[in-house]
Design a protein around this motif. Structure first.
Motif, PDB file in Angstrom:
ATOM      1  N   THR A  82      49.946-102.241 -68.152  1.00 31.02           N
ATOM      2  CA  THR A  82      49.769-100.866 -67.658  1.00 31.02           C
ATOM      3  C   THR A  82      50.875 -99.967 -68.216  1.00 31.02           C
ATOM      4  N   GLU A  83      52.119-100.461 -68.141  1.00 31.51           N
ATOM      5  CA  GLU A  83      53.248 -99.663 -68.661  1.00 31.51           C
ATOM      6  C   GLU A  83      53.100 -99.394 -70.152  1.00 31.51           C
ATOM      7  N   LYS A 124      40.410-111.260 -58.273  1.00 30.70           N
ATOM      8  CA  LYS A 124      41.778-110.776 -58.042  1.00 30.70           C
ATOM      9  C   LYS A 124      42.318-110.054 -59.274  1.00 30.70           C
ATOM     10  N   GLY A 125      42.033-110.629 -60.457  1.00 37.20           N
ATOM     11  CA  GLY A 125      42.507-110.013 -61.701  1.00 37.20           C
ATOM     12  C   GLY A 125      41.900-108.635 -61.893  1.00 37.20           C
ATOM     13  N   ALA A 126      40.597-108.519 -61.605  1.00 34.84           N
ATOM     14  CA  ALA A 126      39.924-107.217 -61.759  1.00 34.84           C
ATOM     15  C   ALA A 126      40.477-106.216 -60.746  1.00 34.84           C
ATOM     16  N   GLN A 131      43.606-101.454 -59.489  1.00 39.01           N
ATOM     17  CA  GLN A 131      44.618-100.823 -58.637  1.00 39.01           C
ATOM     18  C   GLN A 131      45.746-100.206 -59.472  1.00 39.01           C
ATOM     19  N   LYS A 132      46.250-100.992 -60.427  1.00 40.95           N
ATOM     20  CA  LYS A 132      47.386-100.494 -61.228  1.00 40.95           C
ATOM     21  C   LYS A 132      46.957 -99.299 -62.085  1.00 40.95           C
ATOM     22  N   ILE A 133      45.806 -99.424 -62.729  1.00 39.56           N
ATOM     23  CA  ILE A 133      45.319 -98.310 -63.557  1.00 39.56           C
ATOM     24  C   ILE A 133      44.864 -97.165 -62.648  1.00 39.56           C
ATOM     25  N   ALA A 176      33.512 -99.722 -52.715  1.00 35.84           N
ATOM     26  CA  ALA A 176      34.641 -99.352 -51.851  1.00 35.84           C
ATOM     27  C   ALA A 176      35.628 -98.449 -52.594  1.00 35.84           C
ATOM     28  N   LEU A 177      35.917 -98.786 -53.860  1.00 34.47           N
ATOM     29  CA  LEU A 177      36.848 -97.953 -54.636  1.00 34.47           C
ATOM     30  C   LEU A 177      36.234 -96.591 -54.943  1.00 34.47           C
TER      31      LEU A 177
END
Ligand code: NAI
Length: 265
Positions: A82-83, A124-126, A131-133, A176-177
């Motif tokens: 992400t960074e 979990k990975g998805a 979440q991070k993005i 949900a997102l």
């Protein structure tokens, strides 16, 4: 001439699980239409080779394809990814959660290790990447996320319990997102592929009985190719889908549309 309604030009697009199969085809589709594409996967050498292939296949359009290795089951690596994407491009327009794995066996034989292996990548990975993005997308007040679910979201196939569970949970994650992030200008949708010939499935479909069953139960009369997913992914990421969120689109040749019963003609 490109139509702005369907354009993804200059978008920064991150595709997980893009070293081969469906993710690679989708990455190619975006790169060929002048998006700036970051492809991720676990194997740096495979990723590098895929990036070169995508650049060559796009020809004169001279695409930007950046390979950044990342195991989505590893939290530290997803943080770094992400960074890296944000420091290089300053934004991210579309995330495609495509990394996925499967293990097939009767339900009573799955070990805890099998279960964790499938869930850690597919669900979990998805969620972790979403979440991070998603945090960056909330800051920029726009974004599009596309989750690659499965027809197992609709009906589970035999002998893939953890996989079916992970993909239907991904469908619920999508809705949900979409509910939570709509007010931030973020759209979240899913593509649910049908039977697509890739390294994940090719051996299965080389069995004649399986192939005949898959083909005869698919109204369009064939198994899918990775390229069959490109158009719908581009559509979801484009302005044409500006009012579309929280939906799961089945790209399955009609397999989930009904029942192909053997009624005489
Ligand atoms: P594939 O096995 O050809 O490609 C999967 C990709 O995910 C590879 O690039 C692999 O390196 C990557 N990957 C696996 N674990 C990873 C991890 N921990 N971190 C990062 N990358 C990882 O499979 P295929 O068929 O292209 O599948 C892509 C997605 O489409 C998966 O999510 C799969 O569940 C889904 N799907 C596939 C269908 C099919 O018939 N092939 C049907 C429905 C859904």
């Amino acid at each position: 001439m490109s139509d702005p309604l369907f354009s993804v030009e200059d978008q920064v697009v991150l595709v997980s699980g893009a070293s081969r199969g469906i993710g690679k085809a989708i990455a190619r589709g975006f790169a060929a239409r002048s998006a700036r594409v970051v492809i991720t996967g676990r194997d740096p050498a495979a990723l590098q080779q895929t990036a070169q292939e995508l650049e060559i296949s796009a020809g004169d359009t001279k695409p930007t394809v950046v390979p950044l290795p990342c195991d989505v089951a590893n939290e530290r690596q997803t943080d770094e990814l992400t960074e890296q994407v944000l420091s290089r491009f300053g934004r991210i327009d579309t995330l495609i959660n495509c990394a996925g794995v499967n293990r097939r066996k009767p339900a009573e034989q799955f070990t805890e290790e099998d279960y964790d292996f499938v869930m850690d990548v597919n669900l979990k990975g998805a969620f972790r990447l979403s979440q991070k993005i998603g945090k960056a997308m909330i800051r920029q007040r726009s974004g599009c996320q596309i989750n690659i679910s499965s027809l197992n979201n609709d009906r589970p196939l035999k002998n893939v319990v953890p996989y079916a569970m992970s993909k239907s949970a991904m469908g619920q994650m999508t809705r949900a997102l979409a509910m939570e992030w709509g007010p931030h200008g973020i759209r979240v949708n899913a593509l649910a592929p049908g039977f697509i010939l890739t390294d994940l499935t090719r051996r299965l479909w080389s069995d004649e009985t399986m192939e005949e069953w898959g083909r005869s139960n698919t109204p369009l009369g064939r198994l899918g190719q990775s390229e069959d997913l490109i158009g719908t992914a581009l559509f979801l990421a484009s302005p044409a889908a500006a009012f579309l969120t929280g939906q799961i689109l089945y790209v399955d040749g009609g397999f989930t549309a009904g029942w192909a019963w053997p009624i005489p003609e």
